[in-house]
Design an enzyme around this catalytic site. Structure first.
Site, short mmCIF file in Angstrom:
data_model
loop_
_atom_site.label_atom_id
_atom_site.label_comp_id
_atom_site.label_asym_id
_atom_site.label_seq_id
_atom_site.Cartn_x
_atom_site.Cartn_y
_atom_site.Cartn_z
N TYR A 9 0.82 -1.22 0.00
CA TYR A 9 0.00 0.00 0.00
C TYR A 9 0.85 1.26 0.00
CZ TYR A 9 -4.15 -2.77 0.10
OH TYR A 9 -5.14 -3.64 -0.28
N HIS A 29 -14.36 1.58 -0.48
CA HIS A 29 -13.27 0.69 -0.06
C HIS A 29 -12.12 1.43 0.61
CE1 HIS A 29 -14.88 -2.31 -3.27
NE2 HIS A 29 -15.58 -2.35 -2.14
N THR A 79 -15.72 -0.34 -13.91
CA THR A 79 -15.75 -1.43 -12.92
C THR A 79 -16.26 -2.71 -13.57
OG1 THR A 79 -16.76 -2.28 -10.88
CG2 THR A 79 -17.96 -0.52 -12.01
N SER A 80 -15.59 -3.82 -13.25
CA SER A 80 -16.00 -5.12 -13.78
C SER A 80 -17.20 -5.68 -13.02
CB SER A 80 -14.83 -6.10 -13.69
OG SER A 80 -14.46 -6.27 -12.33
N GLN A 105 -15.31 2.78 -5.89
CA GLN A 105 -14.63 1.64 -5.27
C GLN A 105 -13.14 1.91 -5.17
OE1 GLN A 105 -16.24 -2.24 -7.11
NE2 GLN A 105 -17.02 -0.65 -8.45
#
Ligand code: NAD
Length: 235
Positions: free
Chosen positions: A61, A112, A179-180, A94
């Site tokens: 991260y 998220h 987005t998927s 997201q």
């Protein structure tokens, strides 16, 4: 007449994902050159991974944060800001990057988490802006516990889901971009909007959504700047 029809400006709700930031140089998770290819999700993006190897997770991260700082909002992010002149715009993202905010969007909900923030590993309500681009093992939050990134890992609850559902429930227009729709519960949000909402999906690839959605096929930077013209018919 419903309360929704009495509003002077229509409510436009945008659900964005990693694809909107791809052209800013931030990799998506599922494209062939995406982060999924380079890292095992189980090693870096799950709550179990954190307890197994905190340094590896922090390093992953930290690299995402440094990448985010170097990235710039693209024409797709910027086009969504322009839409605020015509609609009440709500962005539910997201993404953990801050490119919507840096573009100038005023109403962004992060499902998220946010890479530029940290929190205590002991108290998920103790969230703060990070003063340094990296979190190291041993860095403590104000409660004396290890700092962790303010991101939602697989295996954790998604505290912003209720707020996101409340935003979706009276949308007039829904725009899904980049987005998927593979990550849950976020993907379920497309079912929270009214059936008579006008629905668009922007993606270069085919995404399995129902026929209520009009697919605007292409990348975020090629399609989103044209939305002003397309959506003006919905004003
Ligand atoms: P995903 O990787 O599963 O899907 C990305 C989608 O974007 C695909 O459908 C792809 O066809 C599309 N896409 C690729 N390039 C595009 C472009 N230029 N313009 C428009 N669309 C494009 O992403 P997801 O559905 O958001 O799920 C992945 C999860 O990973 C999310 O929960 C998110 O938190 C996280 N993630 C975030 C970031 C970020 O913050 N930038 C980056 C990677 C992953």
């Amino acid at each position: 007449m419903s309360e929704r029809k009495l509003k002077s400006r229509k409510k436009l709700v945008i659900l964005s994902g990693a694809g909107i930031s791809a052209e800013s140089g931030l990799g998506t998770f599922r494209d062939s050159d995406g982060l999924w290819e380079k890292y095992d999700i189980n090693d870096v993006a799950t709550i179990d991974a954190w307890y197994k190897n905190k340094k590896l997770v922090l390093d992953f991260y930290n690299a995402r944060r440094i990448q985010n700082i170097a990235a710039q909002p693209n024409l797709g992010h910027l086009a969504l800001v322009d839409l605020e002149d015509y609609f009440d715009v709500y962005i539910i993202t997201q993404n953990i990057d801050d490119l919507h905010e840096r573009a100038g969007s005023s109403n962004v909900t992060h499902l998220h988490g946010e890479i530029m923030k940290g929190k205590s590993e002991h108290d998920e309500g103790l969230i703060f802006d990070l003063k340094h681009p990296e979190i190291q093992l041993g860095d403590k939050a104000a409660d004396g516990h290890q700092m962790r990134p303010h991101v939602v890992w697989f295996g954790e609850a998604v505290p912003m889901m209720n707020k996101a559902e409340e935003i979706m429930v009276d949308a007039d227009i829904v725009l899904v971009v980049g987005t998927s729709l593979n990550v849950y519960p976020a993907a379920n949000l497309i079912y929270s909007c009214p059936t008579d909402a006008v629905k668009y999906i922007v993606d270069p690839n085919d995404i399995p959504v129902n026929s209520e959605f009009t697919h605007l096929k292409g990348t975020a930077t090629s399609i989103l700047p044209k939305l002003k013209t397309i959506l003006r018919f919905q004003e």
